[in-house]
Design a protein around this motif. Structure first.
Motif, PDB file in Angstrom:
ATOM      1  N   ILE A 192     -76.399 113.721 -88.974  1.00 27.37           N
ATOM      2  CA  ILE A 192     -76.951 112.845 -87.929  1.00 27.37           C
ATOM      3  C   ILE A 192     -78.471 112.833 -88.049  1.00 27.37           C
ATOM      4  O   ILE A 192     -79.111 113.886 -87.938  1.00 27.37           O
ATOM      5  CB  ILE A 192     -76.548 113.347 -86.526  1.00 27.37           C
ATOM      6  CG1 ILE A 192     -75.035 113.571 -86.449  1.00 27.37           C
ATOM      7  CG2 ILE A 192     -77.002 112.364 -85.451  1.00 27.37           C
ATOM      8  CD1 ILE A 192     -74.588 114.253 -85.164  1.00 27.37           C
ATOM      9  N   THR A 193     -79.038 111.650 -88.282  1.00 26.63           N
ATOM     10  CA  THR A 193     -80.494 111.532 -88.403  1.00 26.63           C
ATOM     11  C   THR A 193     -81.015 110.423 -87.506  1.00 26.63           C
ATOM     12  O   THR A 193     -80.259 109.587 -87.023  1.00 26.63           O
ATOM     13  CB  THR A 193     -80.921 111.188 -89.848  1.00 26.63           C
ATOM     14  OG1 THR A 193     -80.565 109.824 -90.128  1.00 26.63           O
ATOM     15  CG2 THR A 193     -80.279 112.106 -90.880  1.00 26.63           C
ATOM     16  N   GLY A 194     -82.337 110.427 -87.340  1.00 29.22           N
ATOM     17  CA  GLY A 194     -83.016 109.296 -86.731  1.00 29.22           C
ATOM     18  C   GLY A 194     -83.146 108.172 -87.747  1.00 29.22           C
ATOM     19  O   GLY A 194     -82.611 108.252 -88.857  1.00 29.22           O
ATOM     20  N   PRO A 195     -83.882 107.103 -87.382  1.00 29.15           N
ATOM     21  CA  PRO A 195     -83.921 105.903 -88.227  1.00 29.15           C
ATOM     22  C   PRO A 195     -84.856 105.990 -89.429  1.00 29.15           C
ATOM     23  O   PRO A 195     -84.759 105.167 -90.335  1.00 29.15           O
ATOM     24  CB  PRO A 195     -84.396 104.815 -87.264  1.00 29.15           C
ATOM     25  CG  PRO A 195     -85.198 105.544 -86.241  1.00 29.15           C
ATOM     26  CD  PRO A 195     -84.550 106.891 -86.088  1.00 29.15           C
ATOM     27  N   GLU A 196     -85.792 106.978 -89.434  1.00 32.52           N
ATOM     28  CA  GLU A 196     -86.759 107.014 -90.541  1.00 32.52           C
ATOM     29  C   GLU A 196     -87.157 108.459 -90.834  1.00 32.52           C
ATOM     30  O   GLU A 196     -87.198 109.298 -89.941  1.00 32.52           O
ATOM     31  CB  GLU A 196     -88.011 106.195 -90.192  1.00 32.52           C
ATOM     32  CG  GLU A 196     -88.688 106.684 -88.929  1.00 32.52           C
ATOM     33  CD  GLU A 196     -89.821 105.777 -88.435  1.00 32.52           C
ATOM     34  OE1 GLU A 196     -90.387 105.040 -89.255  1.00 32.52           O
ATOM     35  OE2 GLU A 196     -90.126 105.846 -87.234  1.00 32.52           O
ATOM     36  N   ALA A 197     -87.446 108.718 -92.116  1.00 33.52           N
ATOM     37  CA  ALA A 197     -87.922 110.042 -92.527  1.00 33.52           C
ATOM     38  C   ALA A 197     -89.446 110.067 -92.411  1.00 33.52           C
ATOM     39  O   ALA A 197     -90.129 109.166 -92.888  1.00 33.52           O
ATOM     40  CB  ALA A 197     -87.482 110.331 -93.954  1.00 33.52           C
ATOM     41  N   LEU A 198     -89.964 111.097 -91.745  1.00 34.11           N
ATOM     42  CA  LEU A 198     -91.401 111.218 -91.458  1.00 34.11           C
ATOM     43  C   LEU A 198     -91.907 112.578 -91.911  1.00 34.11           C
ATOM     44  O   LEU A 198     -91.221 113.593 -91.731  1.00 34.11           O
ATOM     45  CB  LEU A 198     -91.650 111.095 -89.948  1.00 34.11           C
ATOM     46  CG  LEU A 198     -91.191 109.814 -89.244  1.00 34.11           C
ATOM     47  CD1 LEU A 198     -91.202 110.010 -87.729  1.00 34.11           C
ATOM     48  CD2 LEU A 198     -92.080 108.638 -89.640  1.00 34.11           C
ATOM     49  N   SER A 199     -93.121 112.604 -92.455  1.00 38.66           N
ATOM     50  CA  SER A 199     -93.774 113.890 -92.689  1.00 38.66           C
ATOM     51  C   SER A 199     -94.370 114.380 -91.361  1.00 38.66           C
ATOM     52  O   SER A 199     -94.526 113.599 -90.419  1.00 38.66           O
ATOM     53  CB  SER A 199     -94.890 113.745 -93.728  1.00 38.66           C
ATOM     54  OG  SER A 199     -95.958 112.983 -93.168  1.00 38.66           O
ATOM     55  N   TYR A 200     -94.733 115.666 -91.303  1.00 37.45           N
ATOM     56  CA  TYR A 200     -95.372 116.171 -90.085  1.00 37.45           C
ATOM     57  C   TYR A 200     -96.752 115.529 -89.888  1.00 37.45           C
ATOM     58  O   TYR A 200     -97.244 115.435 -88.766  1.00 37.45           O
ATOM     59  CB  TYR A 200     -95.468 117.698 -90.109  1.00 37.45           C
ATOM     60  CG  TYR A 200     -94.184 118.375 -89.668  1.00 37.45           C
ATOM     61  CD1 TYR A 200     -93.980 118.730 -88.336  1.00 37.45           C
ATOM     62  CD2 TYR A 200     -93.158 118.642 -90.579  1.00 37.45           C
ATOM     63  CE1 TYR A 200     -92.802 119.339 -87.916  1.00 37.45           C
ATOM     64  CE2 TYR A 200     -91.982 119.250 -90.176  1.00 37.45           C
ATOM     65  CZ  TYR A 200     -91.806 119.593 -88.853  1.00 37.45           C
ATOM     66  OH  TYR A 200     -90.638 120.186 -88.444  1.00 37.45           O
ATOM     67  N   THR A 201     -97.361 115.051 -90.971  1.00 36.85           N
ATOM     68  CA  THR A 201     -98.613 114.300 -90.849  1.00 36.85           C
ATOM     69  C   THR A 201     -98.351 112.975 -90.121  1.00 36.85           C
ATOM     70  O   THR A 201     -99.124 112.571 -89.240  1.00 36.85           O
ATOM     71  CB  THR A 201     -99.224 114.056 -92.244  1.00 36.85           C
ATOM     72  OG1 THR A 201     -99.399 115.323 -92.890  1.00 36.85           O
ATOM     73  CG2 THR A 201    -100.573 113.348 -92.148  1.00 36.85           C
ATOM     74  N   ASP A 202     -97.233 112.313 -90.471  1.00 31.75           N
ATOM     75  CA  ASP A 202     -96.827 111.090 -89.758  1.00 31.75           C
ATOM     76  C   ASP A 202     -96.577 111.391 -88.279  1.00 31.75           C
ATOM     77  O   ASP A 202     -96.965 110.614 -87.393  1.00 31.75           O
ATOM     78  CB  ASP A 202     -95.529 110.505 -90.346  1.00 31.75           C
ATOM     79  CG  ASP A 202     -95.657 110.060 -91.797  1.00 31.75           C
ATOM     80  OD1 ASP A 202     -96.758 109.659 -92.201  1.00 31.75           O
ATOM     81  OD2 ASP A 202     -94.633 110.117 -92.515  1.00 31.75           O
ATOM     82  N   VAL A 203     -95.890 112.519 -88.018  1.00 34.18           N
ATOM     83  CA  VAL A 203     -95.575 112.897 -86.632  1.00 34.18           C
ATOM     84  C   VAL A 203     -96.872 113.104 -85.840  1.00 34.18           C
ATOM     85  O   VAL A 203     -97.013 112.628 -84.703  1.00 34.18           O
ATOM     86  CB  VAL A 203     -94.711 114.180 -86.593  1.00 34.18           C
ATOM     87  CG1 VAL A 203     -94.555 114.681 -85.159  1.00 34.18           C
ATOM     88  CG2 VAL A 203     -93.345 113.930 -87.227  1.00 34.18           C
ATOM     89  N   ALA A 204     -97.834 113.802 -86.448  1.00 33.50           N
ATOM     90  CA  ALA A 204     -99.113 114.052 -85.771  1.00 33.50           C
ATOM     91  C   ALA A 204     -99.786 112.727 -85.412  1.00 33.50           C
ATOM     92  O   ALA A 204    -100.341 112.577 -84.309  1.00 33.50           O
ATOM     93  CB  ALA A 204    -100.028 114.899 -86.664  1.00 33.50           C
ATOM     94  N   ALA A 205     -99.714 111.752 -86.325  1.00 32.78           N
ATOM     95  CA  ALA A 205    -100.332 110.444 -86.074  1.00 32.78           C
ATOM     96  C   ALA A 205     -99.654 109.742 -84.895  1.00 32.78           C
ATOM     97  O   ALA A 205    -100.330 109.161 -84.033  1.00 32.78           O
ATOM     98  CB  ALA A 205    -100.255 109.579 -87.331  1.00 32.78           C
ATOM     99  N   ILE A 206     -98.319 109.811 -84.829  1.00 31.41           N
ATOM    100  CA  ILE A 206     -97.586 109.177 -83.718  1.00 31.41           C
ATOM    101  C   ILE A 206     -97.920 109.865 -82.394  1.00 31.41           C
ATOM    102  O   ILE A 206     -98.197 109.212 -81.383  1.00 31.41           O
ATOM    103  CB  ILE A 206     -96.060 109.200 -83.994  1.00 31.41           C
ATOM    104  CG1 ILE A 206     -95.724 108.262 -85.164  1.00 31.41           C
ATOM    105  CG2 ILE A 206     -95.267 108.821 -82.741  1.00 31.41           C
ATOM    106  CD1 ILE A 206     -94.303 108.417 -85.706  1.00 31.41           C
ATOM    107  N   LEU A 207     -97.924 111.212 -82.401  1.00 31.70           N
ATOM    108  CA  LEU A 207     -98.245 111.958 -81.180  1.00 31.70           C
ATOM    109  C   LEU A 207     -99.657 111.610 -80.703  1.00 31.70           C
ATOM    110  O   LEU A 207     -99.897 111.395 -79.504  1.00 31.70           O
ATOM    111  CB  LEU A 207     -98.130 113.464 -81.431  1.00 31.70           C
ATOM    112  CG  LEU A 207     -96.715 114.021 -81.604  1.00 31.70           C
ATOM    113  CD1 LEU A 207     -96.757 115.452 -82.137  1.00 31.70           C
ATOM    114  CD2 LEU A 207     -95.945 113.992 -80.282  1.00 31.70           C
ATOM    115  N   GLY A 208    -100.596 111.553 -81.637  1.00 30.00           N
ATOM    116  CA  GLY A 208    -101.978 111.229 -81.276  1.00 30.00           C
ATOM    117  C   GLY A 208    -102.103 109.821 -80.727  1.00 30.00           C
ATOM    118  O   GLY A 208    -102.792 109.580 -79.732  1.00 30.00           O
TER     119      GLY A 208
END
Length: 281
Positions: A192-208
């Motif tokens: 079971i996954t979400g819709p896209e694979a993200l690096s933690y750098t991508d995650v940091a950008a979304i959180l910011g």
């Protein structure tokens, strides 16, 4: 072979996925026994005390139940020793379908829940193993990642630029409800996954982006991560396991998406941005 849905025992009913599974089953009008050490139950479910390490709690929990949602004992490195005797009891008590919460990182026959996964099809005629990717809730709840983001604007991992298709716990619960109640059991494991694979750098950008404050992914070596974890009283063996999981991500082990959520629920999985906007926006 189809039959009317009876009563579901939800183990870990106060936990991240168990609470959501319990609420969804109850909202659909299914009979639910919500099992936890505190015997706390949400609306529409019957509370029952359950402790993996106290076999005296097994009989009452299993009484009148024909299917079970299995969340392994918290922190158990080798849960099969605790879980398999319970599953033998469950089968003898009339449980027909079992749905196990495992992890995308653990194959059948692998460590931890992998041994329980391997045993499930021999024990029950109807079964499923849920193998979710890493939870999106790690960034919004009281998980270490969420705490370091709030305190310091930092995500600290040894994952490099490895990517993960993070998944919303609500989507895991939606799949679990289908696996428990659909006329035909999956009789397989479901990654079971979400819709896209993200690096933690991508995650940091979304959180910011969503919170309006700077969030940085600081990449550590495995050794630095182990040092940091043991400094905050994480046992050495567990710290090494967490570092090994990060290393596997760095090597690409979690860089995949699946259609499981859409296939079982009929709708796409929630994106990380949508979840963060809902929880932190």
């Amino acid at each position: 072979m189809g039959h009317e849905v009876g009563t579901t025992l939800v183990i870990g009913a106060t936990g991240t996925t168990g609470s959501r599974v319990t609420a969804r089953l109850a909202a659909r009008g299914h009979r639910v026994k919500a099992a936890s050490r505190r015997a706390a139950a949400p609306d529409g479910a019957e509370a029952v005390r359950f402790d993996w390490h106290d076999p005296a709690t097994f009989e009452a929990a299993l009484s009148g139940v024909d299917r079970v949602y299995l969340v392994p004992p918290v922190g158990a490195v080798e849960p099969a020793g605790t879980m398999l005797p319970f599953l033998e009891r469950a089968r003898a008590a009339g449980v027909r379908r079992a749905v196990l919460l495992s992890s995308s990182a653990i194959p059948a026959g692998g460590p931890a829940t992998g041994r329980v996964h391997q045993a499930l099809p021999e024990l029950f005629e109807e079964w499923a193993v849920l193998r979710p990717s890493w939870f999106m809730q790690n960034f919004t709840g009281d998980h270490a990642h969420a705490q370091s983001v709030r305190a310091d604007g930092l995500l600290l991992t040894a994952t490099g630029e490895g990517r993960v298709a993070f998944v919303d716990a609500d989507d895991i619960a939606a799949v679990a409800v289908h696996a428990l109640t659909d006329l035909r059991a999956p009789d397989t494991d479901l990654v079971i996954t979400g819709p896209e694979a993200l690096s933690y750098t991508d995650v940091a950008a979304i959180l910011g982006d969503v919170t309006g404050r700077a969030v940085v992914h600081r990449q550590l070596t495995s050794e630095q991560l182990v040092e940091r974890l043991t400094a905050v009283a994480v046992p050495a063996e567990f710290a090494a396991l967490l570092a090994a999981m990060d290393r596997a991500i760095a090597e690409g082990a979690e860089d995949r998406t699946t259609d499981t959520v859409r296939r079982l629920t009929g709708r796409p999985p929630r994106s990380l941005r949508a979840l963060v906007e809902r929880e932190l926006g």
